[in-house]
Structure formats: structure tokens, C-alpha cells
Design an enzyme around this catalytic site. Structure first.
Site: not given
Ligand code: GRF
Length: 202
Positions: A106, A108, A144
Site C-alpha cells: 500500500n 499512503h 494504514d
Molecule cells: C495517492 O496519494 C494515494 O496514496 C492516496 O490517493 C492517491 C492516489 O492518487 N490514497 P491517484 O489515483 O494515483 O491519482
């Protein structure tokens, strides 16, 4: 090394992975991209790149466990070495995690364990931290939580909004995800995606 990427949104981080695979920076096979709802930008990006796609629409299941089983089966059908949540906004259950033990990654947009949850960027900004960043970890059944594999800092600027800060974090998040996947591919017993890299007669 085969990966399946799960998305819920626009998939800009996924696009960076697609581009890195296409230009040879990242030597993995993108087996499929899946989403928890129809019409995501991420699935559209994958389809345009000729990558297999699937959707397991959360809203079509009254039972969360049934959705988890359907997601698990859909992902497992592509026989991934790793599954990557890239902006996938659903917590998976133990059934899924047991099928891909220590194989579910994952990303974050905050420096965990600070600011977990769906609004990591907003929460960091509201707290007033001067440095935030991003984390790549092995996901577990928590929100997370799970072992951290890599982190990168990003400075918060005085006039940052959630959007401007998130965009700068995403630049680091993409780099970190690609680096982490490259490291796992290099170490993977499954080998790289390049058949010419197979060692024979050693
Ligand atoms: C990333 O910052 C991820 O960690 C968060 O949402 C964003 C994803 O953006 N949960 P995208 O869909 O790749 O543009």
C-alpha cells in the site's frame, strides 16, 4: 514478477508505474488493474495501455465478506506475486490477506504512523506539521498499519493547500513505489519480467 494494481481513483500513480514498465525502468509484468467501482480513471488508463482490467463493484454486494471473496478471486485469477493498492480506498479483510500473505503493498500520502486514514494530506496540513511525506508499506487488516518498507519526506510550504501539497507528495510517492517494486523484483524468486534475464546453466 507479476503485479496486480488496485485503484479507486484517477490512477496517476498507476500511470507512473505503467510508464516505468513501458520505458524499461521497472522490470515487472503488470498482469491486471482492478477497481472497486465502475468508471475509474485508473482502469481507463490501464485499458488504454492494453493491460487487462476488472471491476468488483463494492456497491453491488450487500455483504462485505462476499465482496472480499469476489475481489480475492478476481485478483488471484491473475496469479500475482504482489498486489499493489494504489489509491484503492477500501480495507480488505483477512480472507484477502491470507491469500496474498506479505504480498499486499500500500502507499499512503503521509509519514506513518502519523496521519493514517483517508485524509492523510488534509490532516497533516490541519495539524500544522512542517514536514510530511509518503509511505510504502505491507498492508495488513488495519487502517494504514503494517510494516513500513520505504518513506520519503516532503516539506509543507506556507501557502500550501491540500491539493498543492498532495501533488508534491504524489511525485515522491510515485518514485518511492517504483523504487520499492524494482527492489522487490530484483529480489523476487519469480525473477524479472524480462525472459532474457533468466539465468540458465548456472
Ligand atoms: C495517492 O496519494 C494515494 O496514496 C492516496 O490517493 C492517491 C492516489 O492518487 N490514497 P491517484 O489515483 O494515483 O491519482
Amino acid at each position: 514478477m507479476r503485479i496486480v494494481v488496485l485503484v479507486s481513483g484517477t490512477g496517476s500513480n498507476l500511470q507512473a508505474v505503467i510508464d516505468a514498465v513501458a520505458d524499461g525502468t521497472l522490470n515487472v509484468t503488470l498482469a491486471a488493474v482492478g477497481a472497486d467501482r465502475p468508471g475509474t480513471g485508473g482502469v481507463q488508463r490501464a485499458a488504454e495501455a492494453g493491460i487487462a482490467t476488472f471491476e468488483v463493484d463494492f456497491r453491488r454486494y450487500t455483504d462485505r465478506a462476499a465482496w472480499n471473496r469476489a475481489l480475492t478471486d478476481a485478483v488471484a485469477g491473475y496469479e500475482p506475486d504482489y498486489v499493489v493498492s494504489s489509491g484503492f480506498m477500501r480495507i480488505v479483510d483477512q480472507h484477502f490477506l491470507d491469500r496474498f500473505p506479505d504480498r499486499y503493498l500500500n502507499t499512503h500520502p503521509a509519514l506513518l504512523p502519523s496521519f493514517p486514514g483517508a485524509h492523510g494530506v488534509r490532516d497533516a496540513l490541519a495539524y500544522g506539521v512542517k514536514v510530511t511525506g509518503c509511505t510504502v508499506m505491507i498492508a495488513d487488516a488495519g487502517v494504514d498499519t503494517g510494516p513500513i518498507l520505504a518513506q520519503a519526506p516532503v516539506a509543507v510550504l506556507p501557502d500550501d493547500t491540500e491539493e498543492t501539497l498532495h501533488e508534491r507528495i504524489k511525485v515522491e510517492e510515485r518514485r518511492l513505489l517504483i523504487e520499492t517494486l524494482a527492489g522487490l523484483a530484483a529480489a523476487s524468486p519469480a525473477g524479472s519480467a524480462d525472459p532474457s534475464a533468466t539465468v540458465t546453466g548456472a
